[in-house]
Design a protein around this motif. Structure first.
Motif, PDB file in Angstrom:
ATOM      1  N   ARG A  27      -1.545   4.807  -6.676  1.00  0.00           N
ATOM      2  CA  ARG A  27      -1.211   6.057  -5.989  1.00  0.00           C
ATOM      3  C   ARG A  27      -1.632   6.023  -4.530  1.00  0.00           C
ATOM      4  O   ARG A  27      -0.879   6.441  -3.635  1.00  0.00           O
ATOM      5  CB  ARG A  27      -1.876   7.242  -6.694  1.00  0.00           C
ATOM      6  N   THR A  28      -2.824   5.516  -4.253  1.00  0.00           N
ATOM      7  CA  THR A  28      -3.322   5.451  -2.878  1.00  0.00           C
ATOM      8  C   THR A  28      -2.462   4.540  -2.027  1.00  0.00           C
ATOM      9  O   THR A  28      -2.079   4.889  -0.896  1.00  0.00           O
ATOM     10  CB  THR A  28      -4.782   4.958  -2.866  1.00  0.00           C
ATOM     11  N   ASN A  88       0.652   3.635  -2.522  1.00  0.00           N
ATOM     12  CA  ASN A  88       1.975   4.220  -2.340  1.00  0.00           C
ATOM     13  C   ASN A  88       1.941   5.395  -1.374  1.00  0.00           C
ATOM     14  O   ASN A  88       2.880   5.598  -0.589  1.00  0.00           O
ATOM     15  CB  ASN A  88       2.546   4.670  -3.690  1.00  0.00           C
ATOM     16  N   THR A  89       0.868   6.188  -1.422  1.00  0.00           N
ATOM     17  CA  THR A  89       0.748   7.319  -0.496  1.00  0.00           C
ATOM     18  C   THR A  89       0.671   6.834   0.942  1.00  0.00           C
ATOM     19  O   THR A  89       1.382   7.335   1.823  1.00  0.00           O
ATOM     20  CB  THR A  89      -0.497   8.155  -0.835  1.00  0.00           C
TER      21      THR A  89
END
Length: 228
Positions: free
Chosen positions: A181-182, A184-185
């Motif tokens: 998630r990190t 991709n963010t």
């Protein structure tokens, strides 16, 4: 080579086609891979093309970064180079033409942003056609000191300034130190991703392999590369 004739090129030794002005790319690779070396090489090509280079160094002092840059290019011309040293270590006397600025801690994103703006403006004025390449080494180091929301806004601001000035941004990240998630963010603030891994073949002179995603007219699949 194909792609925008006014794009930022990288020399024949790297299997990456020119990248359009105003773009920012994420270079993702583990700490022991040649990812950071590749970032330096992509940015240092500026000296060959009468462009300027600007490094934001969060995990090395300016002295150590310059030493690493000279390993990449022993004849490096630093007259159009700037470095923002965010290592938090006491600066040593400067014996280079590079413009150096210091920020006392990696957590001071406002201070880094202010130094970046001032140094970018100066380099933009001196570089051929205002062309400046920016290398941020690395997002992973900054993530140890600030939360994801603040880091996202900071990276977004940098990429926005690079876009409006027609520059090139190259941001390093170690995906093994973050959850998906990190990564991709943070990847949302960039135009594409260059993934880096170790080379496991038997051919001599190969430093690693790259795979480019999200950018137009790039080679498909993993490609071997050499940095010298």
């Amino acid at each position: 080579m194909s792609g925008d004739p006014d794009g930022y090129g990288f020399g024949e030794q790297l299997p990456i086609e020119p990248i359009d002005p105003g773009s920012t790319v994420l270079v993702a690779g583990p700490a022991l891979s040649p990812a950071e070396s590749l970032v330096r090489s992509l940015v240092l090509q500026a000296a060959e093309d009468d462009e300027a280079s600007l490094f934001i160094s969060t995990n090395k002092t300016s002295e150590k970064l310059l030493t690493a840059c000279r390993r990449t290019d022993p004849a490096l011309d630093t007259s159009l180079m700037g470095i923002i040293d965010c290592s938090g270590q006491e600066p040593k006397p400067n014996e280079t033409d590079a413009a150096l600025k210091y920020v006392s801690t990696q957590s001071d994103l406002t201070g880094i942003g202010m130094k970046f703006s001032a140094l970018y403006e100066s380099l933009y004025a001196d570089a051929a056609d205002g062309r400046v390449r920016t290398g941020l080494i690395s997002l992973s180091s900054l993530a140890m000191y600030v939360d994801l929301r603040k880091l996202f806004r900071f990276a977004q601001t940098l990429s926005g300034r690079i876009d409006s000035a027609g520059g090139l941004g190259v941001f390093a990240i170690d995906p093994t130190t973050h959850d998906e998630r990190t990564v991709n963010t943070l990847g949302q603030v960039t135009d594409g991703r260059i993934e880096v891994r170790e080379y496991e073949g038997e051919e001599d002179g190969i430093d690693g392999e790259v795979r480019v995603r999200g950018l137009p007219e790039q080679p498909s699949g993993w490609q071997p590369f050499a940095l010298s």
